[in-house]
Motif scaffolding. Sequence first.
Motif, PDB file in Angstrom:
ATOM      1  N   THR A   1       0.836  -1.200   0.000  1.00 38.94           N
ATOM      2  CA  THR A   1       0.000   0.000   0.000  1.00 38.94           C
ATOM      3  C   THR A   1       0.869   1.248   0.000  1.00 38.94           C
ATOM      4  O   THR A   1       0.520   2.253  -0.623  1.00 38.94           O
ATOM      5  N   GLU A   2       1.992   1.192   0.678  1.00 31.97           N
ATOM      6  CA  GLU A   2       2.935   2.313   0.682  1.00 31.97           C
ATOM      7  C   GLU A   2       3.402   2.626  -0.735  1.00 31.97           C
ATOM      8  O   GLU A   2       3.461   3.795  -1.135  1.00 31.97           O
ATOM      9  N   ALA A   3       3.732   1.596  -1.510  1.00 33.31           N
ATOM     10  CA  ALA A   3       4.192   1.801  -2.883  1.00 33.31           C
ATOM     11  C   ALA A   3       3.103   2.458  -3.725  1.00 33.31           C
ATOM     12  O   ALA A   3       3.366   3.388  -4.492  1.00 33.31           O
ATOM     13  N   LYS A   4       1.871   1.990  -3.587  1.00 30.35           N
ATOM     14  CA  LYS A   4       0.766   2.557  -4.356  1.00 30.35           C
ATOM     15  C   LYS A   4       0.557   4.037  -4.028  1.00 30.35           C
ATOM     16  O   LYS A   4       0.366   4.854  -4.924  1.00 30.35           O
ATOM     17  N   LEU A   5       0.599   4.352  -2.736  1.00 28.38           N
ATOM     18  CA  LEU A   5       0.386   5.744  -2.325  1.00 28.38           C
ATOM     19  C   LEU A   5       1.506   6.657  -2.811  1.00 28.38           C
ATOM     20  O   LEU A   5       1.258   7.761  -3.301  1.00 28.38           O
ATOM     21  N   GLN A   6       2.741   6.197  -2.694  1.00 25.83           N
ATOM     22  CA  GLN A   6       3.872   7.022  -3.112  1.00 25.83           C
ATOM     23  C   GLN A   6       3.883   7.221  -4.629  1.00 25.83           C
ATOM     24  O   GLN A   6       4.192   8.310  -5.116  1.00 25.83           O
TER      25      GLN A   6
ATOM     26  N   TYR B   1      12.014  -9.342  -4.645  1.00 31.26           N
ATOM     27  CA  TYR B   1      11.659  -8.018  -4.146  1.00 31.26           C
ATOM     28  C   TYR B   1      10.471  -7.464  -4.923  1.00 31.26           C
ATOM     29  O   TYR B   1      10.431  -7.547  -6.150  1.00 31.26           O
ATOM     30  N   ASN B   2       9.529  -6.895  -4.224  1.00 37.30           N
ATOM     31  CA  ASN B   2       8.301  -6.360  -4.794  1.00 37.30           C
ATOM     32  C   ASN B   2       8.594  -5.102  -5.612  1.00 37.30           C
ATOM     33  O   ASN B   2       9.322  -4.222  -5.170  1.00 37.30           O
ATOM     34  N   ILE B   3       8.010  -5.007  -6.824  1.00 38.86           N
ATOM     35  CA  ILE B   3       8.194  -3.839  -7.693  1.00 38.86           C
ATOM     36  C   ILE B   3       6.835  -3.409  -8.240  1.00 38.86           C
ATOM     37  O   ILE B   3       6.076  -4.234  -8.753  1.00 38.86           O
ATOM     38  N   TRP B   4       6.540  -2.113  -8.121  1.00 41.44           N
ATOM     39  CA  TRP B   4       5.330  -1.505  -8.664  1.00 41.44           C
ATOM     40  C   TRP B   4       5.718  -0.461  -9.689  1.00 41.44           C
ATOM     41  O   TRP B   4       6.821   0.087  -9.644  1.00 41.44           O
ATOM     42  N   GLU B   5       4.784  -0.170 -10.618  1.00 42.03           N
ATOM     43  CA  GLU B   5       5.065   0.774 -11.695  1.00 42.03           C
ATOM     44  C   GLU B   5       3.828   1.631 -11.964  1.00 42.03           C
ATOM     45  O   GLU B   5       2.707   1.161 -11.816  1.00 42.03           O
ATOM     46  N   ILE B   6       4.060   2.894 -12.351  1.00 39.56           N
ATOM     47  CA  ILE B   6       2.973   3.785 -12.755  1.00 39.56           C
ATOM     48  C   ILE B   6       3.418   4.553 -13.994  1.00 39.56           C
ATOM     49  O   ILE B   6       4.618   4.772 -14.191  1.00 39.56           O
ATOM     50  N   ASP B   7       2.453   4.928 -14.848  1.00 41.92           N
ATOM     51  CA  ASP B   7       2.799   5.697 -16.052  1.00 41.92           C
ATOM     52  C   ASP B   7       1.966   6.979 -16.110  1.00 41.92           C
ATOM     53  O   ASP B   7       1.230   7.295 -15.172  1.00 41.92           O
TER      54      ASP B   7
ATOM     55  N   ASP C   1      -0.654   7.711 -17.645  1.00 41.21           N
ATOM     56  CA  ASP C   1      -2.102   7.505 -17.655  1.00 41.21           C
ATOM     57  C   ASP C   1      -2.618   6.974 -16.319  1.00 41.21           C
ATOM     58  O   ASP C   1      -3.759   6.527 -16.228  1.00 41.21           O
ATOM     59  N   LYS C   2      -1.769   6.973 -15.329  1.00 40.07           N
ATOM     60  CA  LYS C   2      -2.044   6.482 -13.975  1.00 40.07           C
ATOM     61  C   LYS C   2      -2.369   4.989 -13.961  1.00 40.07           C
ATOM     62  O   LYS C   2      -3.170   4.518 -13.156  1.00 40.07           O
ATOM     63  N   ASN C   3      -1.727   4.254 -14.875  1.00 41.79           N
ATOM     64  CA  ASN C   3      -1.849   2.794 -14.865  1.00 41.79           C
ATOM     65  C   ASN C   3      -0.885   2.263 -13.817  1.00 41.79           C
ATOM     66  O   ASN C   3       0.315   2.187 -14.042  1.00 41.79           O
ATOM     67  N   LEU C   4      -1.423   1.895 -12.692  1.00 40.44           N
ATOM     68  CA  LEU C   4      -0.634   1.387 -11.577  1.00 40.44           C
ATOM     69  C   LEU C   4      -0.696  -0.136 -11.599  1.00 40.44           C
ATOM     70  O   LEU C   4      -1.791  -0.708 -11.581  1.00 40.44           O
TER      71      LEU C   4
END
Length: 149
Positions: free
Chosen positions: A58-63, A132-138, A140-143
């Motif tokens: 959730t921290e990754a999504k918020l940041q 290790y967990n990796i999240w990405e955003i672009d 267009d706010k595709n999280l």
Amino acid sequence: MYFISIDFLSNNLCIFVIMKKLQAFTLTEVLVVLVIIGILVLLALPRIMPLISKAKSTEAKLQLSHLYNLEKSYYYLNTSYSTDMNSIDYEQEKLTTSGGTANYRIEVVSASKKNFKATATAVEDFDGDGVYNIWEIDQDKNLREITKD
């Protein structure tokens, strides 16, 4: 257990020793309870680990959502996106590996006039499996989650 009582009321110094047995647990009983608690923790831990990993993600999504908003603001002012965190006024919190509280390293991977891509990479392996967990955003706010922990 010995209790010592001293009588000061009379002129003579009298010391009374009273023996009294106190109720307590034996060492064996305490060890049995500790073993039972340990077994219960071992049974519950595999079920709790995914919840811990989900909560930390959730921290990754918020940041990343915050970074998206900063990039959009920068885009509206400059008609391009930026890879420089200082120019968009993003300040990375101190990571847990450096004595801080942040579990993810946030970075802008690429930026151009029309698009950007940013990632949040975990600095710790939450479940101990080496991934290790990796999240990405672009732009267009595709999280999306790139690598699950």
